[in-house]
Motif scaffolding. Structure first.
Motif, PDB file in Angstrom:
ATOM      1  N   ASN A   1      21.773  12.335  -7.201  1.00 58.67           N
ATOM      2  CA  ASN A   1      23.069  12.404  -6.537  1.00 58.67           C
ATOM      3  C   ASN A   1      23.010  11.720  -5.172  1.00 58.67           C
ATOM      4  N   ALA A   2      24.139  11.625  -4.524  1.00 59.12           N
ATOM      5  CA  ALA A   2      24.249  10.872  -3.265  1.00 59.12           C
ATOM      6  C   ALA A   2      23.428  11.490  -2.135  1.00 59.12           C
ATOM      7  N   VAL A   3      23.375  12.810  -2.069  1.00 59.87           N
ATOM      8  CA  VAL A   3      22.609  13.469  -1.006  1.00 59.87           C
ATOM      9  C   VAL A   3      21.120  13.160  -1.171  1.00 59.87           C
ATOM     10  N   PHE A   4      20.626  13.281  -2.390  1.00 59.68           N
ATOM     11  CA  PHE A   4      19.224  12.987  -2.676  1.00 59.68           C
ATOM     12  C   PHE A   4      18.900  11.537  -2.320  1.00 59.68           C
ATOM     13  N   GLU A   5      19.757  10.629  -2.724  1.00 55.40           N
ATOM     14  CA  GLU A   5      19.520   9.212  -2.438  1.00 55.40           C
ATOM     15  C   GLU A   5      19.524   8.948  -0.930  1.00 55.40           C
ATOM     16  N   LYS A   6      20.426   9.572  -0.202  1.00 56.74           N
ATOM     17  CA  LYS A   6      20.460   9.378   1.257  1.00 56.74           C
ATOM     18  C   LYS A   6      19.174   9.878   1.906  1.00 56.74           C
ATOM     19  N   VAL A   7      18.696  11.040   1.485  1.00 56.62           N
ATOM     20  CA  VAL A   7      17.452  11.579   2.046  1.00 56.62           C
ATOM     21  C   VAL A   7      16.299  10.625   1.760  1.00 56.62           C
ATOM     22  N   LEU A   8      16.227  10.108   0.535  1.00 55.47           N
ATOM     23  CA  LEU A   8      15.171   9.149   0.212  1.00 55.47           C
ATOM     24  C   LEU A   8      15.277   7.907   1.081  1.00 55.47           C
ATOM     25  N   ARG A   9      16.461   7.373   1.202  1.00 65.54           N
ATOM     26  CA  ARG A   9      16.638   6.163   2.015  1.00 65.54           C
ATOM     27  C   ARG A   9      16.265   6.408   3.476  1.00 65.54           C
ATOM     28  N   ASP A  10      16.569   7.591   3.993  1.00 67.13           N
ATOM     29  CA  ASP A  10      16.221   7.924   5.374  1.00 67.13           C
ATOM     30  C   ASP A  10      14.708   7.986   5.586  1.00 67.13           C
ATOM     31  N   HIS A  11      13.966   8.302   4.531  1.00 67.29           N
ATOM     32  CA  HIS A  11      12.512   8.473   4.653  1.00 67.29           C
ATOM     33  C   HIS A  11      11.712   7.297   4.088  1.00 67.29           C
TER      34      HIS A  11
ATOM     35  N   THR B   1       4.832  14.415  -9.134  1.00 67.98           N
ATOM     36  CA  THR B   1       6.223  14.690  -8.761  1.00 67.98           C
ATOM     37  C   THR B   1       6.738  13.648  -7.776  1.00 67.98           C
ATOM     38  N   PHE B   2       5.880  13.234  -6.845  1.00 68.94           N
ATOM     39  CA  PHE B   2       6.286  12.287  -5.810  1.00 68.94           C
ATOM     40  C   PHE B   2       5.989  10.833  -6.188  1.00 68.94           C
ATOM     41  N   ALA B   3       5.691  10.563  -7.456  1.00 68.62           N
ATOM     42  CA  ALA B   3       5.352   9.207  -7.892  1.00 68.62           C
ATOM     43  C   ALA B   3       6.575   8.283  -7.914  1.00 68.62           C
ATOM     44  N   THR B   4       7.662   8.752  -8.493  1.00 68.16           N
ATOM     45  CA  THR B   4       8.864   7.921  -8.612  1.00 68.16           C
ATOM     46  C   THR B   4      10.085   8.712  -8.163  1.00 68.16           C
ATOM     47  N   ALA B   5      11.153   7.996  -7.899  1.00 64.78           N
ATOM     48  CA  ALA B   5      12.403   8.656  -7.534  1.00 64.78           C
ATOM     49  C   ALA B   5      12.869   9.566  -8.661  1.00 64.78           C
ATOM     50  N   GLY B   6      12.694   9.130  -9.893  1.00 66.60           N
ATOM     51  CA  GLY B   6      13.117   9.924 -11.044  1.00 66.60           C
ATOM     52  C   GLY B   6      12.318  11.206 -11.200  1.00 66.60           C
ATOM     53  N   SER B   7      11.007  11.135 -11.024  1.00 66.76           N
ATOM     54  CA  SER B   7      10.188  12.344 -11.177  1.00 66.76           C
ATOM     55  C   SER B   7      10.504  13.350 -10.070  1.00 66.76           C
ATOM     56  N   LEU B   8      10.742  12.858  -8.869  1.00 64.74           N
ATOM     57  CA  LEU B   8      11.098  13.753  -7.772  1.00 64.74           C
ATOM     58  C   LEU B   8      12.480  14.353  -8.009  1.00 64.74           C
TER      59      LEU B   8
ATOM     60  N   PRO C   1      12.050   3.507   4.684  1.00 67.76           N
ATOM     61  CA  PRO C   1      12.699   2.339   5.279  1.00 67.76           C
ATOM     62  C   PRO C   1      12.459   1.048   4.505  1.00 67.76           C
ATOM     63  N   ARG C   2      11.385   0.967   3.747  1.00 69.20           N
ATOM     64  CA  ARG C   2      11.152  -0.241   2.952  1.00 69.20           C
ATOM     65  C   ARG C   2      12.128  -0.367   1.789  1.00 69.20           C
ATOM     66  N   LEU C   3      12.805   0.711   1.451  1.00 70.71           N
ATOM     67  CA  LEU C   3      13.770   0.685   0.352  1.00 70.71           C
ATOM     68  C   LEU C   3      14.960  -0.192   0.718  1.00 70.71           C
ATOM     69  N   GLN C   4      15.375  -0.147   1.984  1.00 72.88           N
ATOM     70  CA  GLN C   4      16.500  -0.912   2.505  1.00 72.88           C
ATOM     71  C   GLN C   4      17.693  -0.821   1.576  1.00 72.88           C
ATOM     72  N   GLU C   5      18.213  -1.944   1.122  1.00 73.31           N
ATOM     73  CA  GLU C   5      19.417  -1.945   0.296  1.00 73.31           C
ATOM     74  C   GLU C   5      19.139  -2.145  -1.191  1.00 73.31           C
TER      75      GLU C   5
ATOM     76  N   ALA D   1      18.253  -1.378  -5.074  1.00 73.98           N
ATOM     77  CA  ALA D   1      18.707  -0.308  -5.943  1.00 73.98           C
ATOM     78  C   ALA D   1      17.632   0.762  -6.078  1.00 73.98           C
ATOM     79  N   LEU D   2      18.075   1.989  -6.142  1.00 75.19           N
ATOM     80  CA  LEU D   2      17.180   3.115  -6.357  1.00 75.19           C
ATOM     81  C   LEU D   2      17.330   3.552  -7.809  1.00 75.19           C
ATOM     82  N   THR D   3      16.263   3.441  -8.576  1.00 74.64           N
ATOM     83  CA  THR D   3      16.295   3.802  -9.986  1.00 74.64           C
ATOM     84  C   THR D   3      15.267   4.896 -10.254  1.00 74.64           C
ATOM     85  N   ASP D   4      15.291   5.445 -11.456  1.00 72.79           N
ATOM     86  CA  ASP D   4      14.303   6.455 -11.851  1.00 72.79           C
ATOM     87  C   ASP D   4      12.883   5.928 -11.706  1.00 72.79           C
ATOM     88  N   ASP D   5      12.702   4.641 -11.934  1.00 77.29           N
ATOM     89  CA  ASP D   5      11.366   4.043 -11.929  1.00 77.29           C
ATOM     90  C   ASP D   5      10.913   3.554 -10.553  1.00 77.29           C
TER      91      ASP D   5
END
Length: 82
Positions: free
Chosen positions: A2-12, A61-68, A14-18, A20-24
Motif C-alpha cells: 500500500n501507499a504508506v508502506f511504499e512511502k516508508v520504504l522510499r524514505d529509508h 523477510t528483509f530481502a525484497t519489498a514483497g517479502s517484507l 534513497p537509492r530507490l529514487q523514482e 518502480a517498487l515491485t515485489d522483487d
C-alpha cells in the motif's frame, strides 16, 4: 503493497529514487543493511501501527519489498483479528 508502506520504504532507501517498487525489488541492493533494517522496522511499526513477530525479524523477510510486505500484511491481519 500500500501507499504508506511504499512511502516508508522510499524514505529509508534513497537509492530507490523514482524507480518502480515491485515485489522483487531487492532491498539490500538499494542500501539496506542491518542497521538500516532496524530503523526501517521501527518506522514501519510506527507508521502502520503494527508489530512484526520476532520470527519475521530475519534476512529473508528483509530481502525484497514483497517479502517484507507479506510479513507486514500478515501482522496487520493477525492484529485485526485479535
Amino acid at each position: 503493497m500500500n501507499a504508506v508502506f511504499e512511502k516508508v520504504l522510499r524514505d529509508h532507501l534513497p537509492r530507490l529514487q523514482e524507480q518502480a517498487l515491485t515485489d522483487d525489488t531487492r532491498l539490500h541492493d538499494l542500501g539496506l543493511d542491518s542497521m538500516k533494517s532496524v530503523d526501517l522496522l521501527f518506522a514501519i511499526e510506527d507508521e502502520m501501527d503494527v508489530s512484526l513477530p520476532d520470527d519475521d525479524l530475519n534476512e529473508e523477510t528483509f530481502a525484497t519489498a514483497g517479502s517484507l510486505w507479506r510479513a507486514v500484511d500478515a501482522a496487520r491481519t493477525s492484529e485485526a483479528v485479535a
